[in-house]
Design a protein around this motif. Sequence first.
Motif, short mmCIF file in Angstrom:
data_model
loop_
_atom_site.label_atom_id
_atom_site.label_comp_id
_atom_site.label_asym_id
_atom_site.label_seq_id
_atom_site.Cartn_x
_atom_site.Cartn_y
_atom_site.Cartn_z
N ARG A 474 2.02 18.79 -12.22
CA ARG A 474 1.95 17.35 -12.42
C ARG A 474 2.67 16.86 -13.67
O ARG A 474 2.82 17.59 -14.65
N MET A 475 3.07 15.60 -13.62
CA MET A 475 3.76 14.98 -14.74
C MET A 475 2.76 14.34 -15.70
O MET A 475 1.66 13.95 -15.32
N GLY A 476 3.18 14.26 -16.96
CA GLY A 476 2.34 13.64 -17.97
C GLY A 476 3.04 13.62 -19.32
O GLY A 476 4.03 14.32 -19.53
N ASP A 477 2.52 12.82 -20.24
CA ASP A 477 3.10 12.74 -21.58
C ASP A 477 2.63 13.88 -22.48
O ASP A 477 3.30 14.22 -23.45
N ASP A 478 1.49 14.48 -22.16
CA ASP A 478 0.90 15.52 -22.99
C ASP A 478 1.28 16.89 -22.44
O ASP A 478 0.89 17.25 -21.32
N HIS A 479 2.04 17.67 -23.22
CA HIS A 479 2.48 18.98 -22.73
C HIS A 479 1.34 19.97 -22.60
O HIS A 479 1.50 21.02 -21.97
N GLU A 480 0.18 19.65 -23.15
CA GLU A 480 -0.96 20.56 -23.04
C GLU A 480 -1.74 20.37 -21.74
O GLU A 480 -2.57 21.21 -21.40
N THR A 481 -1.49 19.27 -21.04
CA THR A 481 -2.24 19.00 -19.81
C THR A 481 -1.34 18.74 -18.61
O THR A 481 -1.83 18.36 -17.54
N SER A 482 -0.03 18.93 -18.76
CA SER A 482 0.90 18.66 -17.66
C SER A 482 2.07 19.62 -17.73
O SER A 482 2.28 20.30 -18.75
N VAL A 483 2.87 19.64 -16.68
CA VAL A 483 3.98 20.60 -16.57
C VAL A 483 5.32 19.93 -16.84
O VAL A 483 6.20 20.51 -17.46
N VAL A 484 5.49 18.69 -16.33
CA VAL A 484 6.75 17.97 -16.52
C VAL A 484 6.48 16.64 -17.20
O VAL A 484 5.36 16.12 -17.19
N ASP A 485 7.55 16.08 -17.79
CA ASP A 485 7.42 14.77 -18.43
C ASP A 485 7.68 13.66 -17.42
O ASP A 485 7.83 13.90 -16.22
N ALA A 486 7.78 12.43 -17.90
CA ALA A 486 7.95 11.28 -17.02
C ALA A 486 9.26 11.32 -16.25
O ALA A 486 9.40 10.66 -15.22
N ASP A 487 10.24 12.09 -16.74
CA ASP A 487 11.52 12.24 -16.04
C ASP A 487 11.54 13.44 -15.11
O ASP A 487 12.59 13.77 -14.54
N CYS A 488 10.42 14.13 -14.99
CA CYS A 488 10.27 15.32 -14.15
C CYS A 488 10.99 16.54 -14.72
O CYS A 488 11.28 17.51 -13.99
#
Length: 533
Positions: A474-488
């Motif tokens: 999943r995407m997210g702003d927090d690298h500790e709780t997501s795999v990709v950023d808003a740009d995927c």
Amino acid sequence: MANDAQTDRTPVEDADVCIVGAGPAGGIVAHRLAESGATVVVLEAGPRFDGDRREQLERHVRPGLGNPWEMGGPRDEFTSSGASFYPLNAARVKGVGGTTLHWQGMVMRLHERDFELASRHDTGVDWPISYSDLKPYYAEAERELGVAGAVDNPYAPPRDDPYPLPAFPPSHSDSLFADACERLEIDMHSVPNARNSEPYDGRSPCIGYGTCKPVCPSGAKYTAESHVEKAETAGARIVDQARVRRLEHDDSGDSVVAAVYTTPDGETHRQEAGQFVLACGGVENVRLLLLSASDQYPDGLANSSGTVGRYFMDHLFAGMGGRLDRPTRQNHVGFNTSETHQFYDDSDPVNGIKLEFLNYAGPSPVIDALHADTWGDELRDQLAESYGTHIAMGALVEQLPREDNYVTLDAETTDDLGDPVPEVHWSVDDQTKAALTRANEIQASVMDELGVDETWTVGPESTGPAFHHMGTTRMGDDHETSVVDADCRTHDLQNLWIAGSSVFPTGGAMNPTLTIAALAVRLAESVRTQVRN
């Protein structure tokens, strides 16, 4: 399929972009990047299905001729754990075109609430982008797929552009539902479909085979093959039956340098590139990242958050049907033409519910005849009794992201190349079951108002998945709780991107392909910028 003896599956030199997967996400990204002048190679695990679609349809309907999309066997082994069995191979396709080869073709935009679930309802998570951010890309995606629709849905999110094609008219069975729904104050509206209501993009209009799943013989329904062909025309190289088994990164661990793949002749190759895009689905994306574990990434590539494979979501099906004492003409249309989003945003529980008025509610006389044990007058009478009097409703119900629904590797089970297979750990929680119950209640009210003799129900204890794999990277702003950023783009590796529904933080209750396509168009812009730099 392609002639293996004459197919060159060796790596492309000086590739700007390597894409893994030739479904809708991979196809759109490949076309857009190749058209911009980038050197693009696409590695697809499955074959090209170049045969006549009518022959593939015959394989489906005639007993003993097999699956037209050749799924199953040692290549496609998987395991399922958790409280609910997940039938992974029941609906996915490995091949050029991906699962759009046999999808139903319904394409809705997610609602605004789907991007803001935590903010609005204090559950799930918010996306790092809003509906307004994605709105222009939704319009682009509708043009890319060729969507037939009408602006008649009072519950749909705002839009600025008309659909590229006119909507399909309501079916005969839709007209039977209409009076009952009006009395119950339930609003019916059209369904956007990625199939041609008139000629579009070199494809014919729908001529009513009614066999959208598993095969559209006329070619009216969109498949990602069209984008793959456009990408090839623009200069991209498509390598089929190239099973990517791991990704290799540089010494620093900052960038991917090669995709390692095996071809049918048993040879293993390394495809190098400047940018890499994973577009092989919510299960195989995870499997490849986990198979690519290294000293720097012992838990799998791009997995410093520990969330690769976590928050696996699907849509659950609720349905109800029976017999009506009048002609219903089921199976004359192979797709839905009417539905309602009336209970989507304000449902209780919070899980979204999309209600569908089905056009394929009863038995198919062709398939029934081919599989029957009777012949002649007896078979004729049997078909006359069973066909043409069935009617049904369906629903997609949202499953919220849960950490204990996940995809991982089963080290005890391997495929025909000796690699660990995916394990899907999945269950349906009580809140989702409550939403399924709510969907059944609404369906029962319509059926009772219509006077249907109900003969079957699919509900909380008998539900199954819609085979929409979402949420595992999943995407997210927090690298500790997501795999990709808003740009995927992955947080951990600067040149690794992930396309498809695995980046969805939440899944809503809308069929995901239009959102996959919109994100793919957006991702292609970001990758193009990196290639130019």
